[in-house]
Write an enzyme that holds these catalytic residues in place. Structure first.
Site, PDB file in Angstrom:
ATOM      1  N   SER A 453       0.660  -1.170   0.103  1.00 40.23           N
ATOM      2  CA  SER A 453       0.134  -0.028   0.012  1.00 40.23           C
ATOM      3  C   SER A 453       0.787   1.298   0.159  1.00 40.23           C
ATOM      4  O   SER A 453       1.504   1.299   0.967  1.00 40.23           O
ATOM      5  CB  SER A 453      -0.957   0.136   1.250  1.00 40.23           C
ATOM      6  N   CYS A 646      -7.123  -0.659   7.425  1.00 41.37           N
ATOM      7  CA  CYS A 646      -6.080  -1.283   6.714  1.00 41.37           C
ATOM      8  C   CYS A 646      -4.986  -2.172   7.526  1.00 41.37           C
ATOM      9  O   CYS A 646      -4.807  -1.856   8.660  1.00 41.37           O
ATOM     10  CB  CYS A 646      -5.148  -0.237   5.981  1.00 41.37           C
ATOM     11  N   ASP A 691      -8.520  -1.979   3.053  1.00 40.00           N
ATOM     12  CA  ASP A 691      -7.289  -2.501   2.376  1.00 40.00           C
ATOM     13  C   ASP A 691      -6.618  -3.251   3.194  1.00 40.00           C
ATOM     14  O   ASP A 691      -5.892  -3.040   4.010  1.00 40.00           O
ATOM     15  CB  ASP A 691      -6.570  -1.207   2.102  1.00 40.00           C
ATOM     16  N   TRP A 693      -4.925  -7.305   3.997  1.00 37.71           N
ATOM     17  CA  TRP A 693      -4.085  -8.550   3.471  1.00 37.71           C
ATOM     18  C   TRP A 693      -3.768  -9.438   4.411  1.00 37.71           C
ATOM     19  O   TRP A 693      -3.974  -9.251   5.596  1.00 37.71           O
ATOM     20  CB  TRP A 693      -2.802  -8.266   2.782  1.00 37.71           C
TER      21      TRP A 693
HETATM   22  P1  FAD Z   1       6.848 -14.340   1.345  1.00 38.60           P
HETATM   23  O1  FAD Z   1       8.065 -14.961   0.843  1.00 38.60           O
HETATM   24  O2  FAD Z   1       5.604 -14.287   0.443  1.00 38.60           O
HETATM   25  O3  FAD Z   1       6.279 -15.212   2.636  1.00 38.60           O
HETATM   26  C1  FAD Z   1       5.243 -14.689   3.371  1.00 38.60           C
HETATM   27  C2  FAD Z   1       4.844 -15.496   4.548  1.00 38.60           C
HETATM   28  O4  FAD Z   1       4.531 -16.981   3.984  1.00 38.60           O
HETATM   29  C3  FAD Z   1       5.909 -15.905   5.447  1.00 38.60           C
HETATM   30  O5  FAD Z   1       6.394 -14.737   6.489  1.00 38.60           O
HETATM   31  C4  FAD Z   1       5.814 -17.107   5.907  1.00 38.60           C
HETATM   32  O6  FAD Z   1       4.949 -16.935   7.219  1.00 38.60           O
HETATM   33  C5  FAD Z   1       5.030 -17.825   4.910  1.00 38.60           C
HETATM   34  N1  FAD Z   1       5.701 -18.787   4.363  1.00 38.60           N
HETATM   35  C6  FAD Z   1       6.735 -18.446   3.258  1.00 38.60           C
HETATM   36  N2  FAD Z   1       7.302 -19.705   2.795  1.00 38.60           N
HETATM   37  C7  FAD Z   1       6.703 -20.623   3.830  1.00 38.60           C
HETATM   38  C8  FAD Z   1       7.268 -21.956   3.645  1.00 38.60           C
HETATM   39  N3  FAD Z   1       8.049 -22.392   2.717  1.00 38.60           N
HETATM   40  N4  FAD Z   1       6.669 -22.607   4.556  1.00 38.60           N
HETATM   41  C9  FAD Z   1       5.791 -21.851   5.590  1.00 38.60           C
HETATM   42  N5  FAD Z   1       5.454 -20.841   5.414  1.00 38.60           N
HETATM   43  C10 FAD Z   1       5.712 -20.006   4.484  1.00 38.60           C
HETATM   44  N6  FAD Z   1       2.751  -5.643   3.412  1.00 38.60           N
HETATM   45  C11 FAD Z   1       3.762  -4.756   4.145  1.00 38.60           C
HETATM   46  O7  FAD Z   1       4.535  -4.854   4.891  1.00 38.60           O
HETATM   47  N7  FAD Z   1       3.187  -3.278   3.959  1.00 38.60           N
HETATM   48  C12 FAD Z   1       2.430  -2.833   3.145  1.00 38.60           C
HETATM   49  O8  FAD Z   1       1.945  -1.803   2.979  1.00 38.60           O
HETATM   50  C13 FAD Z   1       1.428  -3.963   2.541  1.00 38.60           C
HETATM   51  N8  FAD Z   1       0.744  -3.773   1.787  1.00 38.60           N
HETATM   52  C14 FAD Z   1      -0.140  -4.716   1.150  1.00 38.60           C
HETATM   53  C15 FAD Z   1      -1.401  -4.606   0.382  1.00 38.60           C
HETATM   54  C16 FAD Z   1      -2.044  -5.687  -0.451  1.00 38.60           C
HETATM   55  C17 FAD Z   1      -3.058  -5.224  -1.178  1.00 38.60           C
HETATM   56  C18 FAD Z   1      -1.509  -6.896  -0.145  1.00 38.60           C
HETATM   57  C19 FAD Z   1      -2.091  -7.963  -0.908  1.00 38.60           C
HETATM   58  C20 FAD Z   1      -0.421  -7.077   0.520  1.00 38.60           C
HETATM   59  C21 FAD Z   1       0.291  -5.793   1.216  1.00 38.60           C
HETATM   60  N9  FAD Z   1       1.423  -6.601   2.088  1.00 38.60           N
HETATM   61  C22 FAD Z   1       2.256  -5.343   2.834  1.00 38.60           C
HETATM   62  C23 FAD Z   1       1.932  -7.946   2.301  1.00 38.60           C
HETATM   63  C24 FAD Z   1       3.015  -7.745   1.353  1.00 38.60           C
HETATM   64  O9  FAD Z   1       2.520  -7.916  -0.029  1.00 38.60           O
HETATM   65  C25 FAD Z   1       3.796  -9.299   1.220  1.00 38.60           C
HETATM   66  O10 FAD Z   1       2.937 -10.476   1.239  1.00 38.60           O
HETATM   67  C26 FAD Z   1       4.751  -9.180   2.518  1.00 38.60           C
HETATM   68  O11 FAD Z   1       5.781  -8.390   2.586  1.00 38.60           O
HETATM   69  C27 FAD Z   1       5.484 -10.552   2.523  1.00 38.60           C
HETATM   70  O12 FAD Z   1       6.285 -10.799   1.478  1.00 38.60           O
HETATM   71  P2  FAD Z   1       7.650 -11.505   1.211  1.00 38.60           P
HETATM   72  O13 FAD Z   1       7.876 -11.812  -0.189  1.00 38.60           O
HETATM   73  O14 FAD Z   1       8.679 -10.829   2.029  1.00 38.60           O
HETATM   74  O15 FAD Z   1       7.288 -12.786   2.106  1.00 38.60           O
END
Ligand code: FAD
Length: 693
Positions: A453, A646, A691, A693
């Site tokens: 966001s 949010c 908003d 997630w």
């Molecule tokens: P990922 O690699 O996608 O992992 C996410 C989580 O999944 C991990 O913490 C873990 O718990 C789990 N996971 C991953 N791999 C495994 C595995 N092998 N086994 C078990 N569990 C697992 N985030 C913010 O910080 N700020 C924002 O403003 C924000 N806005 C958003 C707005 C929208 C509309 C949406 C949909 C999401 C938003 N998010 C926001 C969330 C963001 O998009 C990400 O999902 C978040 O930052 C995590 O991404 P990542 O790739 O670091 O983690």
């Protein structure tokens, strides 16, 4: 007397809804001539080059089954591929997978009765279709006779057979509304559904198991309806992966992670979107937590010159790169490490199969930039891969894990294993060199951009979007390792590089920060913008109430920044009330100084209510603060305040929703159910926006 304004609002909303309900159907019926002229349509589409006519496509390619997907994060797309694969290998169906966006639907009335269409449909946000399903959904919705008020007319889809599965989240009010509405519309149009309309629930964390449990009876029903015979499933690769010793990886035509041809040729150009990222400079980045063991990043991403634009409340999508450590792990356990830079050409063995990344490429680039190798593993994938185990003992164990839901949970889920970690543990490090690479391409999701966001105001900084992201690092008690979020740790590494950190890689994750052919050098990250409906009222004098604990505060930083600028410019700005929560004032109080600064611009119209959950003897959350300020909230709502939530969808947003209903009921002396109705009406009128997630 307090009730009057509210009642009027509710009535107005209901009335508007009713008008929309009656006019939309007639409008479409006249404008679209539904099912009237399918042949003309088909010819028209064919002339445009790539045919948008699904019936023609099925006949041309000798298929009798299409699996459509409406997908936002890739799960629905993955399920669609798995269904297509299974239909083919177990039942001899001739299947193809199709993106809903790639076809037209006017001619479904001529869909042959010996063929079947599957719909795997995710519901997004507040009951909305995914981006790629918007046109399809509008079409089907408009055709639905119960919606258009046409009643018991002709049944144009009486030959049409379909299968339906939905992906939803029960923490949202419109749970699985896509699959429910599409199913209802198809049935009203006379179509025959095969099997039950399945519903997977991400909220309960049972999506995968819901899917597995739904599909078996569905296959039985489909086999019966189409006279199919089950056979022993034999693995047939979907992709032909050919090693190309004739090509050097440095040659110009080899993709080393570039997302498309323009990027490969160094002539990347707009429009930038979900298929074409902009390689944006990170103008500035900083840490905004003050504790050592957790990180939250504030980044300013520069869009100038890209033609990308945003408005306050939109999302920015960040395209991640896998950590080098995980790429190495995957390539080592699959036996591909020695030839990681060998060039490969990947082609669909069937003309309808879409290769999820550009080719020729290398094993290294495919895994690093295009395959979600760090994600959780699906039970079905474990079953499929079992047949390629290094020996019979491992095969038996993998088969057991694949067949036994509880055992799978114990071995894989509770230990948070990704695919390479599972393979490592199963074989004790012995390489799994018998698995065809095609199977990995089929079974592992295409890497997905992550959304953030935007935490800045487009009015104040038109060409720069701010991101506020907590760096993901989770450790389950039974897991042998800490799970590091892919994107946020990549961003963390970029931040550290920007600071010239001598040890830019504390977790040994080792990201390729310079990107393919050094194209991201100088702190760049691939992004695109997604427009959202999460918007301030256009009139700044309207009051707003914002609830955003943790990173949920991100868009509200943008909202307050915008209103502060409007106040500075002499505009009349309405009450701007923010509820923020975190653990401790001294640890993770996001943007503490900035709120103070904006308070100077906004004066009494800005109110910040903070909840620190770990400061006192009792945990204090934003919900408590809302309750404490119930009277003011109610008064502001009666002045038509907009209400925004949010952040965490699973608990917080749901609790705030029901709490608001209670507050309204208490303050206005109404029964609780009436309070809930008011919140519903606010949602329908866009006066309550989420908003989450
Ligand atoms: P990922 O690699 O996608 O992992 C996410 C989580 O999944 C991990 O913490 C873990 O718990 C789990 N996971 C991953 N791999 C495994 C595995 N092998 N086994 C078990 N569990 C697992 N985030 C913010 O910080 N700020 C924002 O403003 C924000 N806005 C958003 C707005 C929208 C509309 C949406 C949909 C999401 C938003 N998010 C926001 C969330 C963001 O998009 C990400 O999902 C978040 O930052 C995590 O991404 P990542 O790739 O670091 O983690």
């Amino acid at each position: 007397a307090q009730l009057d304004t509210l009642d009027l609002v509710v009535l107005a909303v209901l009335l508007l809804g009713t008008i929309a309900y009656f006019t939309k159907g007639t409008y479409w019926a006249v404008a679209k001539d539904p099912y009237g002229n399918s042949l003309a349509h088909a010819n028209g589409a064919a002339k445009k080059g790539k045919s948008r006519n699904i019936i023609e496509k099925l006949e041309e390619s000798g298929k009798n089954c299409v699996v459509f997907y409406g997908s936002q994060t890739g799960t629905a797309e993955d399920y669609a591929s798995r269904l297509a694969k299974e239909g083919q290998s177990r039942f001899g169906l001739k299947t193809m997978v199709a993106d809903l966006e790639d076809y037209d639907y006017e001619n479904l009335d001529t869909f042959p009765s010996d063929k079947v269409a599957f719909f795997v449909l995710a519901t997004y946000g507040e009951g909305e279709p995914t981006d790629n399903a918007v046109d399809f959904y509008e079409f089907v919705h408009a055709e639905d006779p119960s919606f258009s008020g046409e009643g018991d007319g002709e049944k144009p889809l009486s030959n049409f057979k379909f299968v339906a599965f939905g992906l939803g989240n029960n923490t949202y009010e419109h749970y699985n509304s896509m699959v429910r509405n599409v199913n209802k519309a198809f049935e009203a149009l006379g179509a025959t559904r095969i099997g039950a309309a399945g519903e997977g629930d991400d909220g309960a964390g049972t999506m995968e198991e819901d899917f597995l449990a739904w599909k078996e009876p569905m296959w039985t029903a489909l086999a019966e309806s189409m006279g199919l015979e089950e056979r022993e499933a034999v693995y047939e690769p979907v992709f032909d992966v050919v090693e190309r010793p004739d090509l050097d990886p440095e040659e110009d035509q080899v993709y080393l992670g570039e997302p498309n041809k323009n990027h490969l040729e160094g002539t990347s150009k707009g429009p930038y979107n979900a298929n074409n990222p902009y390689i944006a400079p990170i103008a500035e980045s900083r840490e905004i937590f003050t504790v050592k063991d957790r990180n939250c990043l504030h980044m300013e991403i520069d869009l100038s010159g890209s033609n990308l634009s945003y408005t306050t409340g939109d999302h920015v999508a960040v395209w991640p790169t896998n950590a080098g450590k995980e790429v190495d792990r995957f390539l080592t356990i699959t036996g591909l490490a020695p030839k990681r830079h060998t060039v490969i050409s990947v082609k669909g063995l069937d003309p309808t199969a879409k290769v999820p990344f550009p080719s020729p490429t290398t094993y290294d680039a495919a895994v690093r930039y295009h395959m979600e190798v760090c994600a959780p593993v699906s039970r079905q994938f474990v079953s499929t891969i079992a047949q390629f185990s290094p020996n019979d003992e491992i095969k038996a164990e993998m088969t057991r894990i694949g067949n036994d839901k509880d055992y799978f949970h114990e071995i894989v889920i509770e230990r948070s294993l990704n695919i390479a970690q599972l393979l490592e543990i199963m074989s004790n490090g012995e390489p799994w060199s018998k698995v065809p690479f095609s199977l990995f391409i089929e079974g592992i999701h295409k890497i997905q951009p992550r959304y953030y966001s935007i935490s800045s105001s487009s009015l104040v900084q038109k060409d720069k979007v701010s991101v506020t992201a907590v760096v993901e690092s989770t450790h389950k008690p039974n897991a042998p390792h800490i799970v590091k979020g892919v994107t946020t740790n990549y961003l963390l590494a970029l931040k550290q590089k920007q600071y010239g950190d001598p040890d830019p890689d504390p977790h040994g994750l080792n990201y390729a920060l310079n990107g393919p052919r050094n194209k991201y050098d100088g702190i760049h990250v691939p992004v695109h913008i997604r427009h959202s409906n999460f918007k301030l009222p256009s009139d700044p004098s309207k009051p707003v109430i914002m609830v955003g604990p943790g990173t949920g505060v991100a868009p509200f930083r943008g909202f307050v920044q915008e209103r502060a600028a409007q106040a500075r410019a002499g505009e009349k700005v309405g009450k701007t009330v923010l509820f923020f929560g975190c653990r401790r004032r001294t640890e993770d109080f996001l943007y503490e100084k900035e709120w103070e600064q904006w308070k100077q611009d906004l004066g009494d119209s800005f109110e910040l209510h903070t909840a620190f959950s770990r400061e006192g003897p009792n945990k204090v959350y934003v919900q408590h603060k809302l309750q404490e300020n119930a009277k003011e909230i109610n008064e502001l709502l009666q002045q038509k305040a907009y209400f925004y939530v949010c952040g965490d969808a699973a608990n917080m947003a749901r609790e705030v929703n029901s709490l608001l209903g209670k507050i309204i009921a208490e303050q206005r002396g109404l029964p609780e159910s009436k309070g809930e109705d008011v919140v519903k009406a606010m949602r329908a009128a866009n006066q309550y926006q989420e908003d989450v997630w």
